[in-house]
Design an enzyme around this catalytic site. Structure first.
Site, PDB file in Angstrom:
ATOM      1  N   GLY A  41       0.831  -1.202   0.000  1.00  0.00           N
ATOM      2  CA  GLY A  41       0.000   0.000   0.000  1.00  0.00           C
ATOM      3  C   GLY A  41       0.860   1.243   0.000  1.00  0.00           C
ATOM      4  N   VAL A  42       0.278   2.321  -0.483  1.00  0.00           N
ATOM      5  CA  VAL A  42       0.990   3.587  -0.491  1.00  0.00           C
ATOM      6  C   VAL A  42       0.051   4.655   0.030  1.00  0.00           C
ATOM      7  CG1 VAL A  42       2.192   5.279  -1.904  1.00  0.00           C
ATOM      8  CG2 VAL A  42       2.295   2.871  -2.516  1.00  0.00           C
ATOM      9  N   GLY A  43       0.545   5.440   0.945  1.00  0.00           N
ATOM     10  CA  GLY A  43      -0.265   6.548   1.440  1.00  0.00           C
ATOM     11  C   GLY A  43       0.518   7.831   1.277  1.00  0.00           C
ATOM     12  N   GLY A  44      -0.081   8.909   1.685  1.00  0.00           N
ATOM     13  CA  GLY A  44       0.577  10.199   1.545  1.00  0.00           C
ATOM     14  C   GLY A  44       1.916  10.237   2.262  1.00  0.00           C
ATOM     15  N   PHE A  45       2.016   9.461   3.288  1.00  0.00           N
ATOM     16  CA  PHE A  45       3.174   9.568   4.148  1.00  0.00           C
ATOM     17  C   PHE A  45       4.318   8.661   3.723  1.00  0.00           C
ATOM     18  CE2 PHE A  45       5.440   8.242   7.980  1.00  0.00           C
ATOM     19  CZ  PHE A  45       5.875   9.477   8.411  1.00  0.00           C
ATOM     20  N   GLY A  46       4.001   7.570   3.079  1.00  0.00           N
ATOM     21  CA  GLY A  46       5.040   6.634   2.711  1.00  0.00           C
ATOM     22  C   GLY A  46       4.421   5.324   2.284  1.00  0.00           C
ATOM     23  N   LYS A  47       5.233   4.279   2.286  1.00  0.00           N
ATOM     24  CA  LYS A  47       4.731   3.013   1.777  1.00  0.00           C
ATOM     25  C   LYS A  47       4.493   2.005   2.895  1.00  0.00           C
ATOM     26  CE  LYS A  47       6.846   3.577  -2.680  1.00  0.00           C
ATOM     27  NZ  LYS A  47       7.891   3.195  -3.602  1.00  0.00           N
ATOM     28  N   VAL A  48       3.622   1.067   2.610  1.00  0.00           N
ATOM     29  CA  VAL A  48       3.381  -0.012   3.551  1.00  0.00           C
ATOM     30  C   VAL A  48       3.901  -1.303   2.932  1.00  0.00           C
ATOM     31  CG1 VAL A  48       1.655  -1.219   4.907  1.00  0.00           C
ATOM     32  CG2 VAL A  48       1.309   1.176   4.343  1.00  0.00           C
ATOM     33  N   ASP A 102     -12.053   9.141   8.715  1.00  0.00           N
ATOM     34  CA  ASP A 102     -11.824   8.698   7.347  1.00  0.00           C
ATOM     35  C   ASP A 102     -12.353   7.273   7.184  1.00  0.00           C
ATOM     36  OD1 ASP A 102     -11.060   9.046   4.769  1.00  0.00           O
ATOM     37  OD2 ASP A 102      -8.926   8.697   5.106  1.00  0.00           O
TER      38      ASP A 102
END
Ligand code: NAG
Length: 876
Positions: A551-558, A669
């Protein structure tokens, strides 16, 4: 049992004042992360501007003869510099750190055991930047984090009783000071029994005219003259709607942070940008490329489209400030949204007071895409709850176009107080000024309408203040967390108490210090986690192999990780270059370590080695709920019973957040990508949006984050900017329809009336034909009674007004009921869900007693043990 009462007793989310602790963090993080600064650096900005400062002292204190930085600047050791050092005893220290990850100016320090002075000969009087660099390393002789000291110029106190404990990154303090004499001094005074230290100093001329002497005074409305009589400390500098601008990307070595962390309701804004080559500067030279880099003007936040006819709300930014100082606020504007002249009229409010009304940028700048800024002074007395708020909103009554409002950039500067200090009530000579708040004695009301009007203004102000104070919950909450963070905590009491129990108060009571984040875990106050070594996680994720990204979010990757013993983990690695993430990182640890629930994804631990910010969660092998509903995931469709169970699980998780042990938390959210399923399809609520369209990492977050949640957004939250737990209920209603209809909450590809799932489904429901749009996989498998109950609950969740929506506990109750109706229709609970033979035999209501046993008992069972296991949770 008393369960019936309990589950209905959702704690009201009243307008309690939130703890200032978190917002305070912003301030010091800003300072902390203001790394090295640059003059004349190779600018990534296409517009090459250069500036040669008349005075340019760059000192690498205690360092070798000269230290060249990668940006081309050379810092000189103190003897080599043209400054003079007067000291009885000073000690050169080197950190012993052998690292290339930190600027060489931080590898040495000078330590003063007695009062010592740096003297500078000023070649050109006027405004100068002073940037003080501190990096408290430990040396065999001194542990710099134990130093306590003060720093002042000849007449301004910059820092008083200053100390930095345990900062793993350098701390930079930045000031704008006018020197009118030939000589300037920086005087270091250690506290009794302590010592002072400094790693590097910059004293550099600022361009002429950077700071204006006369600006707009917000209250009383008028002008404020004599800014040059004040010393300024740069508290915040923000590139609104745009990316982080690093010091080396700004000709004047300033850092500009993104605005998301300051935004009160990110969903109300949307970022826009245009090609920076289209930006014009006015011919009169009032704004130049030195005022702010072009990227500040070519990016902005504008009002998000609320899809309501009457688009009328403010975009709000909030930052922590001290009520003992006045602040100079510079707002940068550039109309990059209008198609024609005189289309954009908006109001600007500072601390709830009108700063500029019906601002028409195109007439102020005679054209579109032209850079403009406006300065304001806000009085110490207007700062309530130690918060500065800046708002823009459409001017009502303007007849033109779509209502809109924008902001491109934002600078907040603290003004020295009546003691001549930027840090407390003591003057340079040590005298104490009890009533030390910055006085606006120099304020002149140019409008000069006399005392009578003044009285009227006071009365009006009083009324405004009353109204302002009465604003409900949303208004006063300044701790709005960015999108990757799980919950927003709104209940003050438990939160503050937990904060003050930890080392929080000690650390954040003054924004001067900071501990490593692992101390959160280690301190034992929040000790529910494990500290991973970086090597361990590197190994677990095959050195953060791209193939392991889940996964990828605004903050970085998972990443998916696997420990030696086979335990699978979800490893969220903050982008190490994103310094603003530290705050979210700490907050998330703080929040999540308090939250334990079977239906919340748990945090297992963290890692903060090598300035990494890594959070480790339990791995949810079946991924987000959305993947099981639609999209080309190839997963088999879930049966109705499975869907109900998933919804019940998620509802329990949310119910716990709202009312359980860690009471008063709003998820903010809720959506199908934040509901994850484990290997037995147990649903757990999570924060990270695994299916968020992967934005390139330099692309910023704002609009993606907002769009990601569009379609789930509580319309009342949008309109009135009040966040309550009922906003989660609304979003959950959308989830329920998504589960039933197996389509996205927003699908822009569809005809207009179908784009928004909630609206569209409600239309069909009103027509009594909802079954026409349910997931084809479900057709014929749902008991009508179960469907009816389910849709009833969904409809209530989607009520226009929060007060009309049920609590999560009620929703849970109804879903449990719908499940029982379904099970009953299938004959017995464990029937094959695809066997529909018995589905129409269900009576409508006699199952309530069973339900009570089941549903409510489960709630208690779910939440009570956690309470006792969590000594930190208070205020229940
Ligand atoms: C915008 O903010 C100002 C100042 O806080 C307030 O007076 C005004 O009512 C707000 N406008 C809307 C539409 O909420």
């Amino acid at each position: 049992m008393t369960g019936g009462k309990k589950h209905g007793a959702v704690r009201p989310f009243t307008a309690t004042t939130p703890p200032p602790v978190f917002s305070l963090l912003y301030l010091f993080l800003l300072v902390l992360s203001n790394t090295i600064v640059t003059i004349n650096a190779q600018s990534k900005s296409p517009r090459k501007v250069s500036f040669t400062p008349a005075d340019n002292f760059l000192i690498d204190c205690g360092g070798p003869k000269s230290t060249q930085l990668t940006d081309g600047r050379t810092f000189r050791s103190d003897p080599q510099s043209t400054s003079f050092l007067y000291t009885t005893e000073d000690i050169k220290l080197s950190s012993g750190i052998n690292t290339s990850s930190i600027s060489p100016i931080y590898l040495n320090a000078r330590v003063f055991s007695d009062k010592s002075t740096y003297g500078f000969s000023i070649s050109q009087p006027g405004c100068h930047w002073i940037r003080l660099h501190f990096y408290p390393f430990t040396n065999p002789r001194y542990n710099l984090s134990t130093a306590v000291f003060s720093i002042n110029t000849d007449d301004i106190v910059l820092l008083h009783d200053f100390s930095i404990s345990n900062s793993s990154i350098p701390v930079v303090k930045e000031y704008l000071i006018t020197f009118n004499k030939e000589r300037a001094s920086l005087i270091f005074t250690p506290n009794k029994g302590s010592f002072a230290f400094i790693n590097a100093i910059e004293l550099v001329s600022a361009p002429d005219g950077l700071i204006l002497d006369t600006v707009t005074n917000v209250q009383p409305a008028g002008q404020f003259s004599g800014i040059s009589n004040y010393a300024l400390e740069v508290s915040y500098r923000v590139n609104v709607g745009g990316p982080n601008i690093k010091p080396e990307e700004d000709t004047l070595g300033r850092e500009w942070k993104p605005d998301i962390e300051f935004m009160e309701f990110a969903a109300t804004a949307q970022n826009v940008s245009i090609d920076h080559r289209s930006i014009k500067y006015p011919d009169d030279g009032s704004v130049t490329p030195l005022t702010a880099p072009v990227v500040v003007y070519s990016t902005a936040e504008k009002m998000a489209d609320s899809n309501t006819v009457d688009q009328n709300f403010n975009i709000t930014w909030q930052m922590t400030a001290s009520h003992a100082y006045s602040y100079l606020i510079r707002l940068h504007f550039c109309d990059i949204v209008s198609k024609g002249l005189n289309e954009l009229y908006f109001n600007v409010y500072l601390n709830g007071l009108m700063g500029a009304s019906s601002l028409d940028l195109s007439s102020l700048t005679s054209g579109l895409s032209t850079a403009y800024y406006k300065d304001f002074v806000i009085n110490a007395t207007t700062i309530i709850n130690d918060t500065i708020s800046i708002q823009v909103g459409p001017a009502t009554g303007s007849d033109s176009g779509t209502p809109n409002a924008i902001l491109n950039g934002l600078e907040v500067m603290k003004m020295s107080n009546s003691a001549g200090s930027l840090d407390g009530p003591y003057a340079v000579d040590g005298s104490y000024h009890g009533d030390y708040a910055t006085k606006s004695t120099v304020t002149k009301i140019m409008s000069a309408i006399g005392l009578a009007l003044g009285v009227v203004a006071l009365i009006l102000l009083g009324m405004m203040l009353c109204r302002w104070r009465r604003r409900p919950a949303g208004w006063e909450k300044k701790n709005s967390f960015s999108s990757w963070l799980l919950p927003l905590h709104v209940s003050q009491s438990s939160f503050l108490s937990s904060c003050s129990k930890g080392s929080y108060r000690h650390r954040f009571g003054s924004h001067k210090s900071k501990s490593g984040y692992s101390s959160f875990f280690a301190s034992g106050t929040l000790g529910v986690g494990r500290i991973f070594t970086f090597a361990e996680l590197q190994h677990a994720t095959h050195n953060f192999d791209e193939k392991d990204v889940i996964g990828v979010g605004g903050f970085g990757k998972v990443y998916l990780g696997e420990l030696e013993d086979g335990t699978k983990l979800a490893v969220k690695r903050g982008n190490p270059s994103s310094e603003q993430g530290i705050h979210e990182f700490q907050t998330e640890i703080q929040m999540l370590s308090k939250l334990r629930h079977r239906h919340l994804v748990s945090l297992i631990g963290c890692c903060d080695e090598n300035s990494e910010m890594i959070l480790v969660y339990e791995y949810m092998s079946n991924g987000p709920l959305r993947d099981h509903l639609y999209g080309s995931t190839g997963l088999p469709p879930l049966s109705w019973k499975q869907r109900l169970e998933v919804c019940i699980g998620a509802a329990r998780g949310l119910h716990y957040l709202h009312t359980g042990a860690a009471q008063g938390i709003i998820h903010r959210d809720v959506k199908t990508t934040n509901i994850l399923l484990d290997d037995s399809l147990i649903a757990k609520v999570a924060d990270f949006g695994l299916s968020k369209a992967a934005p390139s990492l330099e692309q910023t977050h704002v609009s993606t984050a907002v769009k990601g949640s569009f379609g789930y957004l509580d319309p009342e939250y949008f309109r009135r900017q009040q966040l309550t737990e009922k906003s989660d209920v609304y979003s959950f209603g959308v989830v329920l329809f998504e589960v039933l209809c197996a389509r996205p909450a927003i699908n822009p590809a569809l005809p207009r009336e179908q784009v928004n799932l909630a609206e569209w489904a409600m239309q069909w429901h009103r027509k009594g034909q909802l079954e026409k749009i349910i997931d084809p996989h479900l057709v014929g498998t749902i008991s009508p009674a179960s469907l009816k109950k389910y849709v009833e609950a969904t409809e209530k969740c989607l009520a226009e007004y929060g007060v009309d929506r049920p609590s999560m506990g009620d929703v849970l109750w109804n879903l449990e009921y719908a499940l029982q109706l379904q099970e009953a229709s299938m004959g017995q609970p464990n029937d094959d869900p695809s066997d529909n033979s018995a589905r129409h035999i269900l009576p409508e209501s006699p199952l309530v007693p069973i339900q009570e046993q089941r549903g409510l008992a489960t709630i208690d069972e779910d939440s009570t043990p956690e309470v006792t296991a969590m000594p930190l949770i208070e205020g229940r």
